[in-house]
Design an enzyme around this catalytic site. Structure first.
Site, PDB file in Angstrom:
ATOM      1  N   GLU A 188       0.839  -1.198   0.000  1.00 18.46           N
ATOM      2  CA  GLU A 188       0.000   0.000   0.000  1.00 18.46           C
ATOM      3  C   GLU A 188       0.874   1.248   0.000  1.00 18.46           C
ATOM      4  O   GLU A 188       2.073   1.163   0.309  1.00 18.46           O
ATOM      5  CB  GLU A 188      -0.922  -0.012   1.220  1.00 18.46           C
ATOM      6  CG  GLU A 188      -1.893  -1.171   1.220  1.00 18.46           C
ATOM      7  CD  GLU A 188      -2.884  -1.152   2.374  1.00 18.46           C
ATOM      8  OE1 GLU A 188      -3.746  -2.035   2.420  1.00 18.46           O
ATOM      9  OE2 GLU A 188      -2.776  -0.250   3.238  1.00 18.46           O
ATOM     10  N   PRO A 189       0.316   2.413  -0.330  1.00 18.71           N
ATOM     11  CA  PRO A 189       1.115   3.647  -0.384  1.00 18.71           C
ATOM     12  C   PRO A 189       1.908   3.926   0.891  1.00 18.71           C
ATOM     13  O   PRO A 189       3.029   4.428   0.833  1.00 18.71           O
ATOM     14  CB  PRO A 189       0.065   4.726  -0.643  1.00 18.71           C
ATOM     15  CG  PRO A 189      -1.023   4.032  -1.388  1.00 18.71           C
ATOM     16  CD  PRO A 189      -1.073   2.644  -0.798  1.00 18.71           C
ATOM     17  N   GLU A 249       8.500 -16.918  -3.193  1.00 17.56           N
ATOM     18  CA  GLU A 249       8.623 -15.712  -4.006  1.00 17.56           C
ATOM     19  C   GLU A 249      10.064 -15.212  -4.027  1.00 17.56           C
ATOM     20  O   GLU A 249      10.588 -14.815  -5.075  1.00 17.56           O
ATOM     21  CB  GLU A 249       7.699 -14.622  -3.470  1.00 17.56           C
ATOM     22  CG  GLU A 249       7.757 -13.330  -4.277  1.00 17.56           C
ATOM     23  CD  GLU A 249       6.777 -12.274  -3.795  1.00 17.56           C
ATOM     24  OE1 GLU A 249       6.823 -11.145  -4.328  1.00 17.56           O
ATOM     25  OE2 GLU A 249       5.970 -12.568  -2.890  1.00 17.56           O
ATOM     26  N   GLY A 253       9.719  -8.185  -3.135  1.00 19.33           N
ATOM     27  CA  GLY A 253       9.784  -9.440  -2.393  1.00 19.33           C
ATOM     28  C   GLY A 253      10.301  -9.253  -0.979  1.00 19.33           C
ATOM     29  O   GLY A 253      10.656 -10.211  -0.294  1.00 19.33           O
ATOM     30  N   GLY A 254      10.323  -7.996  -0.531  1.00 21.89           N
ATOM     31  CA  GLY A 254      10.940  -7.654   0.747  1.00 21.89           C
ATOM     32  C   GLY A 254      12.319  -7.085   0.463  1.00 21.89           C
ATOM     33  O   GLY A 254      13.129  -7.716  -0.209  1.00 21.89           O
TER      34      GLY A 254
END
Length: 389
Positions: A134-135, A249, A370-371
């Site tokens: 999210e923003p 992922e 992916g972090g």
């Protein structure tokens, strides 16, 4: 040649791997590479390429056959990811669709959900996205603001998600929401949300540093009604599911990073053996030879660990820490290798028409999505110091 220098890889040792690898090469050269530059201008790939890829059996490769997939193990998915990256193809969000989203549905979906989504995903007629970021919420997924209010037989969803791969083309998305009636600890739920739902809106494609052909946009939810049957697994279990699947992922990012690095080295070998300076090929200078040797060495070392992680993923034994190590280290490695290779191209390496320039821009996000790699280091350090602090 680079392929002759690298150690033979047991992960792709079967005849099926060899045959499918040749088929992938032919498909990419024939159906994707000639159109990729045009897709970059458009900010998205065509829907037709999704269906063509599905027809080739290259989508949802490790999804069981009874749900429309090929039914092979993850090593064949890894081969496709690597081949795409090796060619520098970053437009189609195939891996996210096939290896992440489909896997959520296979592992956690109901039979009705599996039969509704997976066959069409395998055919490329239904494109998936996953909406977490999210923003005001990047790596801190526990802090999402998108809400899903319980209305009895359905949820009423409001909020927005940003940086969504396949966002513009998606037919549905797995959306992470806050369900207020759940406990604070388990307040996140995953919903399968169809893009045709009233109030589901898509923003315009972002103008990104790289990956220009990959459609990435914001998704908006304005009083979207989502039936309770669209909950993935159980209400309040979303955070647990996301943590479970992030390892896979991150492994796909590591695989793609190695593929991007390998492609960069191959392109640079070709260029430096043709391009001349001071009346001899650039490859004839010791500095060039040392740089290429260093790049090949780093690729080989990382490839060995990534292959080990692929084997662990196939057995269902890949830990979050190993995936974090693979993602963090491989993305750093590919960034460094592509930078070194670009330098050997000189001024031409800065020109967009040269593939090395596009690799440089496309690959940079590997250390972020992916972090972020900073988050990867926190995960690794936490495991190292477990029980000590």
């Amino acid at each position: 040649m680079l392929s002759e220098l690298l150690v033979k890889r047991n992960i792709y040792e079967s005849q099926n791997h060899e045959l499918i690898g040749l088929m992938i090469d032919d498909f990419l050269k024939r159906e994707i590479l000639p159109f990729h530059a045009e897709w970059e201008k458009n900010g998205k790939v065509s829907r037709e390429i999704w269906e063509q890829t599905g027809t080739q059996g290259l989508l949802c490769i490790d999804v069981p056959e009874k749900y429309g997939g090929v039914g092979f193990d993850f090593s064949f998915s890894a081969l496709f990811i690597e081949k795409l990256a090796n060619f520098g193809i970053t437009g189609p969000g195939f891996s996210l669709h096939s290896d992440i989203i489909a896997n959520y549905i296979v592992k956690y979906g109901t039979e009705a959900q599996k039969n509704s989504y997976l066959p069409a995903m395998s055919q490329g007629t239904k494109i998936g996205a996953i909406a977490m970021t999210e923003p005001d919420c990047g790596s801190d997924l526990s802090n999402i603001k998108t809400t899903a209010v319980d209305k009895g037989s359905y949820y009423l969803v409001n909020g927005q998600k940003i940086f969504i791969t396949n966002g513009l083309l998606c037919d549905f998305a797995i959306v992470a929401v806050k369900t207020p009636n759940a406990s604070q600890k388990d307040s996140i739920t995953l919903l399968l949300m169809d893009a045709t739902a009233e109030g589901f809106q898509k923003g315009t494609t972002f103008k990104k540093l790289g990956m220009h052909a990959q459609d990435t946009c914001t998704l908006f939810f304005d009083n979207v009604k989502v039936p309770k049957e669209q909950v993935l697994f159980e209400e309040g279990k979303g955070f647990q599911l996301m943590m479970n699947e992030l390892s896979r992922e991150r492994l796909t990012i590591a695989i793609a990073s190695a593929g991007m690095a390998k492609g960069a080295i191959e392109e640079t070998i070709k260029y430096t053996t043709i391009r001349k300076a001071f009346k001899k090929p650039i490859a004839g200078f010791q500095n060039t030879q040392f740089k290429l040797a260093e790049c090949a060495t780093q690729l080989q070392i990382h490839q060995a660990f990534i292959d080990q992680c692929i084997a662990l993923e196939i057995r269902g034994e890949l830990s979050a820490e190993s995936a974090a190590i693979a993602k963090c280290s491989a993305s750093e490695m590919s960034t460094n290798i592509i930078d070194e290779c670009l330098q050997l191209f000189g001024g031409y390496g800065y020109m967009w028409e040269y593939p090395i320039a596009r690799r440089f821009a496309d690959n940079r996000v590997a250390k972020i999505y992916g972090g972020t790699n900073e988050i990867m280091k926190i995960l690794i350090a936490k495991k190292l110091l477990e029980g000590h602090i």
